[in-house]
Design a protein around this motif. Structure first.
Motif, PDB file in Angstrom:
ATOM      1  N   ILE A   1      20.936   1.465   4.973  1.00  0.00           N
ATOM      2  CA  ILE A   1      19.717   1.008   5.632  1.00  0.00           C
ATOM      3  C   ILE A   1      18.456   1.317   4.844  1.00  0.00           C
ATOM      4  O   ILE A   1      17.410   0.715   5.079  1.00  0.00           O
ATOM      5  CB  ILE A   1      19.614   1.647   7.037  1.00  0.00           C
ATOM      6  CG1 ILE A   1      18.701   0.820   7.934  1.00  0.00           C
ATOM      7  CG2 ILE A   1      19.125   3.084   6.973  1.00  0.00           C
ATOM      8  CD1 ILE A   1      18.686   1.297   9.360  1.00  0.00           C
ATOM      9  N   ILE A   2      18.531   2.232   3.879  1.00  0.00           N
ATOM     10  CA  ILE A   2      17.310   2.737   3.251  1.00  0.00           C
ATOM     11  C   ILE A   2      16.670   1.726   2.299  1.00  0.00           C
ATOM     12  O   ILE A   2      15.468   1.786   2.027  1.00  0.00           O
ATOM     13  CB  ILE A   2      17.596   4.059   2.505  1.00  0.00           C
ATOM     14  CG1 ILE A   2      16.302   4.845   2.313  1.00  0.00           C
ATOM     15  CG2 ILE A   2      18.314   3.797   1.185  1.00  0.00           C
ATOM     16  CD1 ILE A   2      16.530   6.275   1.894  1.00  0.00           C
ATOM     17  N   ALA A   3      17.452   0.776   1.787  1.00  0.00           N
ATOM     18  CA  ALA A   3      16.878  -0.233   0.885  1.00  0.00           C
ATOM     19  C   ALA A   3      15.895  -1.106   1.654  1.00  0.00           C
ATOM     20  O   ALA A   3      16.103  -1.419   2.825  1.00  0.00           O
ATOM     21  CB  ALA A   3      17.986  -1.083   0.286  1.00  0.00           C
ATOM     22  N   ILE A   4      14.808  -1.507   0.979  1.00  0.00           N
ATOM     23  CA  ILE A   4      13.788  -2.308   1.649  1.00  0.00           C
ATOM     24  C   ILE A   4      14.373  -3.651   2.059  1.00  0.00           C
ATOM     25  O   ILE A   4      15.135  -4.271   1.337  1.00  0.00           O
ATOM     26  CB  ILE A   4      12.556  -2.523   0.741  1.00  0.00           C
ATOM     27  CG1 ILE A   4      11.434  -3.202   1.524  1.00  0.00           C
ATOM     28  CG2 ILE A   4      12.925  -3.308  -0.504  1.00  0.00           C
ATOM     29  CD1 ILE A   4      10.102  -3.177   0.821  1.00  0.00           C
ATOM     30  N   GLY A   5      14.046  -4.069   3.244  1.00  0.00           N
ATOM     31  CA  GLY A   5      14.535  -5.332   3.773  1.00  0.00           C
ATOM     32  C   GLY A   5      13.613  -5.821   4.858  1.00  0.00           C
ATOM     33  O   GLY A   5      12.533  -5.260   5.086  1.00  0.00           O
ATOM     34  N   ALA A   6      14.026  -6.877   5.545  1.00  0.00           N
ATOM     35  CA  ALA A   6      13.172  -7.478   6.558  1.00  0.00           C
ATOM     36  C   ALA A   6      12.862  -6.501   7.688  1.00  0.00           C
ATOM     37  O   ALA A   6      11.716  -6.380   8.122  1.00  0.00           O
ATOM     38  CB  ALA A   6      13.855  -8.730   7.117  1.00  0.00           C
ATOM     39  N   GLN A   7      13.887  -5.800   8.176  1.00  0.00           N
ATOM     40  CA  GLN A   7      13.680  -4.819   9.248  1.00  0.00           C
ATOM     41  C   GLN A   7      12.708  -3.739   8.814  1.00  0.00           C
ATOM     42  O   GLN A   7      11.746  -3.418   9.521  1.00  0.00           O
ATOM     43  CB  GLN A   7      15.009  -4.160   9.611  1.00  0.00           C
ATOM     44  CG  GLN A   7      15.759  -4.762  10.758  1.00  0.00           C
ATOM     45  CD  GLN A   7      16.966  -3.905  11.097  1.00  0.00           C
ATOM     46  OE1 GLN A   7      17.673  -3.409  10.233  1.00  0.00           O
ATOM     47  NE2 GLN A   7      17.211  -3.738  12.373  1.00  0.00           N
ATOM     48  N   ASN A   8      12.971  -3.164   7.643  1.00  0.00           N
ATOM     49  CA  ASN A   8      12.154  -2.042   7.181  1.00  0.00           C
ATOM     50  C   ASN A   8      10.699  -2.443   6.953  1.00  0.00           C
ATOM     51  O   ASN A   8       9.772  -1.687   7.278  1.00  0.00           O
ATOM     52  CB  ASN A   8      12.736  -1.463   5.889  1.00  0.00           C
ATOM     53  CG  ASN A   8      14.142  -0.941   6.068  1.00  0.00           C
ATOM     54  OD1 ASN A   8      14.647  -0.861   7.189  1.00  0.00           O
ATOM     55  ND2 ASN A   8      14.791  -0.588   4.980  1.00  0.00           N
ATOM     56  N   ALA A   9      10.499  -3.627   6.384  1.00  0.00           N
ATOM     57  CA  ALA A   9       9.131  -4.110   6.161  1.00  0.00           C
ATOM     58  C   ALA A   9       8.409  -4.293   7.493  1.00  0.00           C
ATOM     59  O   ALA A   9       7.226  -3.969   7.618  1.00  0.00           O
ATOM     60  CB  ALA A   9       9.158  -5.416   5.377  1.00  0.00           C
ATOM     61  N   PHE A  10       9.118  -4.808   8.484  1.00  0.00           N
ATOM     62  CA  PHE A  10       8.533  -5.032   9.808  1.00  0.00           C
ATOM     63  C   PHE A  10       8.140  -3.699  10.445  1.00  0.00           C
ATOM     64  O   PHE A  10       7.033  -3.544  10.978  1.00  0.00           O
ATOM     65  CB  PHE A  10       9.549  -5.764  10.691  1.00  0.00           C
ATOM     66  CG  PHE A  10       9.001  -6.237  12.008  1.00  0.00           C
ATOM     67  CD1 PHE A  10       8.353  -7.455  12.104  1.00  0.00           C
ATOM     68  CD2 PHE A  10       9.137  -5.463  13.150  1.00  0.00           C
ATOM     69  CE1 PHE A  10       7.849  -7.901  13.318  1.00  0.00           C
ATOM     70  CE2 PHE A  10       8.638  -5.900  14.366  1.00  0.00           C
ATOM     71  CZ  PHE A  10       7.990  -7.115  14.458  1.00  0.00           C
ATOM     72  N   VAL A  11       9.041  -2.721  10.384  1.00  0.00           N
ATOM     73  CA  VAL A  11       8.761  -1.399  10.956  1.00  0.00           C
ATOM     74  C   VAL A  11       7.602  -0.733  10.230  1.00  0.00           C
ATOM     75  O   VAL A  11       6.717  -0.139  10.848  1.00  0.00           O
ATOM     76  CB  VAL A  11      10.016  -0.499  10.899  1.00  0.00           C
ATOM     77  CG1 VAL A  11       9.686   0.915  11.366  1.00  0.00           C
ATOM     78  CG2 VAL A  11      11.127  -1.079  11.767  1.00  0.00           C
ATOM     79  N   LEU A  12       7.589  -0.832   8.896  1.00  0.00           N
ATOM     80  CA  LEU A  12       6.533  -0.207   8.106  1.00  0.00           C
ATOM     81  C   LEU A  12       5.171  -0.773   8.469  1.00  0.00           C
ATOM     82  O   LEU A  12       4.201  -0.032   8.656  1.00  0.00           O
ATOM     83  CB  LEU A  12       6.807  -0.420   6.615  1.00  0.00           C
ATOM     84  CG  LEU A  12       5.733   0.095   5.659  1.00  0.00           C
ATOM     85  CD1 LEU A  12       5.563   1.603   5.798  1.00  0.00           C
ATOM     86  CD2 LEU A  12       6.073  -0.282   4.217  1.00  0.00           C
ATOM     87  N   ARG A  13       5.076  -2.087   8.584  1.00  0.00           N
ATOM     88  CA  ARG A  13       3.781  -2.691   8.886  1.00  0.00           C
ATOM     89  C   ARG A  13       3.276  -2.256  10.256  1.00  0.00           C
ATOM     90  O   ARG A  13       2.102  -1.921  10.417  1.00  0.00           O
ATOM     91  CB  ARG A  13       3.856  -4.221   8.832  1.00  0.00           C
ATOM     92  CG  ARG A  13       2.523  -4.864   9.171  1.00  0.00           C
ATOM     93  CD  ARG A  13       2.412  -6.281   8.720  1.00  0.00           C
ATOM     94  NE  ARG A  13       3.387  -7.138   9.377  1.00  0.00           N
ATOM     95  CZ  ARG A  13       3.499  -8.438   9.103  1.00  0.00           C
ATOM     96  NH1 ARG A  13       2.734  -8.987   8.184  1.00  0.00           N
ATOM     97  NH2 ARG A  13       4.385  -9.171   9.741  1.00  0.00           N
ATOM     98  N   HIS A  14       4.147  -2.233  11.241  1.00  0.00           N
ATOM     99  CA  HIS A  14       3.710  -1.813  12.570  1.00  0.00           C
ATOM    100  C   HIS A  14       3.405  -0.318  12.616  1.00  0.00           C
ATOM    101  O   HIS A  14       2.522   0.117  13.364  1.00  0.00           O
ATOM    102  CB  HIS A  14       4.763  -2.198  13.618  1.00  0.00           C
ATOM    103  CG  HIS A  14       4.708  -3.642  13.992  1.00  0.00           C
ATOM    104  ND1 HIS A  14       3.896  -4.131  14.986  1.00  0.00           N
ATOM    105  CD2 HIS A  14       5.338  -4.727  13.461  1.00  0.00           C
ATOM    106  CE1 HIS A  14       4.029  -5.445  15.073  1.00  0.00           C
ATOM    107  NE2 HIS A  14       4.909  -5.831  14.154  1.00  0.00           N
ATOM    108  N   GLY A  15       4.120   0.454  11.812  1.00  0.00           N
ATOM    109  CA  GLY A  15       3.805   1.887  11.732  1.00  0.00           C
ATOM    110  C   GLY A  15       2.442   2.117  11.128  1.00  0.00           C
ATOM    111  O   GLY A  15       1.682   2.975  11.586  1.00  0.00           O
ATOM    112  N   LEU A  16       2.107   1.362  10.098  1.00  0.00           N
ATOM    113  CA  LEU A  16       0.800   1.486   9.465  1.00  0.00           C
ATOM    114  C   LEU A  16      -0.314   1.035  10.401  1.00  0.00           C
ATOM    115  O   LEU A  16      -1.406   1.609  10.410  1.00  0.00           O
ATOM    116  CB  LEU A  16       0.756   0.662   8.176  1.00  0.00           C
ATOM    117  CG  LEU A  16       1.568   1.209   7.004  1.00  0.00           C
ATOM    118  CD1 LEU A  16       1.663   0.181   5.889  1.00  0.00           C
ATOM    119  CD2 LEU A  16       0.948   2.505   6.475  1.00  0.00           C
ATOM    120  N   ARG A  17      -0.034   0.027  11.202  1.00  0.00           N
ATOM    121  CA  ARG A  17      -1.036  -0.459  12.147  1.00  0.00           C
ATOM    122  C   ARG A  17      -1.130   0.446  13.379  1.00  0.00           C
ATOM    123  O   ARG A  17      -2.093   0.364  14.133  1.00  0.00           O
ATOM    124  CB  ARG A  17      -0.672  -1.875  12.618  1.00  0.00           C
ATOM    125  CG  ARG A  17      -0.828  -2.969  11.577  1.00  0.00           C
ATOM    126  CD  ARG A  17      -0.424  -4.308  12.160  1.00  0.00           C
ATOM    127  NE  ARG A  17      -0.502  -5.391  11.204  1.00  0.00           N
ATOM    128  CZ  ARG A  17      -1.611  -6.103  10.979  1.00  0.00           C
ATOM    129  NH1 ARG A  17      -2.701  -5.839  11.638  1.00  0.00           N
ATOM    130  NH2 ARG A  17      -1.599  -7.068  10.080  1.00  0.00           N
TER     131      ARG A  17
END
Length: 203
Positions: A17-33
């Motif tokens: 799961i640790i490799a960057i992907g669609a899920q991770n990018a989505f979570v990261l953006r909402h975490g930053l916001r």
């Protein structure tokens, strides 16, 4: 020393799961916001948990019996990722002040955010491959202990998504500049399109 099935599941789940992907990018953006973080993290983790359990209990056999299902998932997932990438690119090209962290709220409510999160997860064949197929296949090594393996993999998903979602706040000052947000949106667009291209090319 032989690792317990739980630890093997935990480490295997994290490595997938640790490799960057669609899920991770989505979570990261909402975490930053700082936007619907709990809902997004919980949706991703629970979705992974369901898929892992399906894989461990033998759901992977369905894809062998219904080979057309993989094709339907592949094209549906690619279409969604292309659309989502275009949305991110539009944000990357915008100079709107809403990209600044202090004015970071989007128009998406929790319901729409969760639906988008579910689509990114359930329409992404790579998620099915990692959880249902790969983890399901590995779990057969443990016979009666396969549910301990599944518990470890599920724990890995919860650990990763919540760490990513809430840990993103640590780098939030970097994204106080609109240029940083535009760069992130551009990277997300490339990731989404890269995954979509891989799906359409049969990678």
């Amino acid at each position: 020393m032989t690792l317990s099935p739980y630890l093997v599941g935990l480490m295997t789940g994290l490595s997938l799961i640790i490799a960057i992907g669609a899920q991770n990018a989505f979570v990261l953006r909402h975490g930053l916001r700082g936007e619907h973080v709990l809902a997004v993290c919980l949706t991703c983790a629970l979705s992974d948990a369901i898929l892992i359990v399906l894989g461990v209990t033998g759901f992977g056999r369905i894809t062998a019996l219904l080979p057309w299902l993989a094709e339907v998932m592949r094209y549906a997932g690619a279409a969604f990722l292309i659309w989502y990438g275009a949305r991110s690119l539009r944000s990357a090209l915008s100079s709107d002040a809403a990209l600044v962290v202090e004015a970071r709220r989007s128009s998406d409510g929790p319901g729409r955010t969760i639906l988008a999160c579910l689509a990114i997860t359930w329409l992404n064949p790579h998620v099915w491959l990692d959880t249902v197929v790969l983890l399901g296949a590995i779990s057969t090594r443990f016979d009666d202990a396969r549910f301990a393996f599944a518990a470890g993999a599920v724990s890995g998903s919860f650990l990763f998504f919540f760490a990513l979602g809430y840990g993103a706040a640590l780098v939030r000052p970097v994204f106080a500049r609109p240029s940083s947000w535009r760069a992130l949106e551009f990277v997300i667009a490339l990731v989404m399109w890269g995954i979509a291209a891989g799906l359409l090319l049969g990678a």
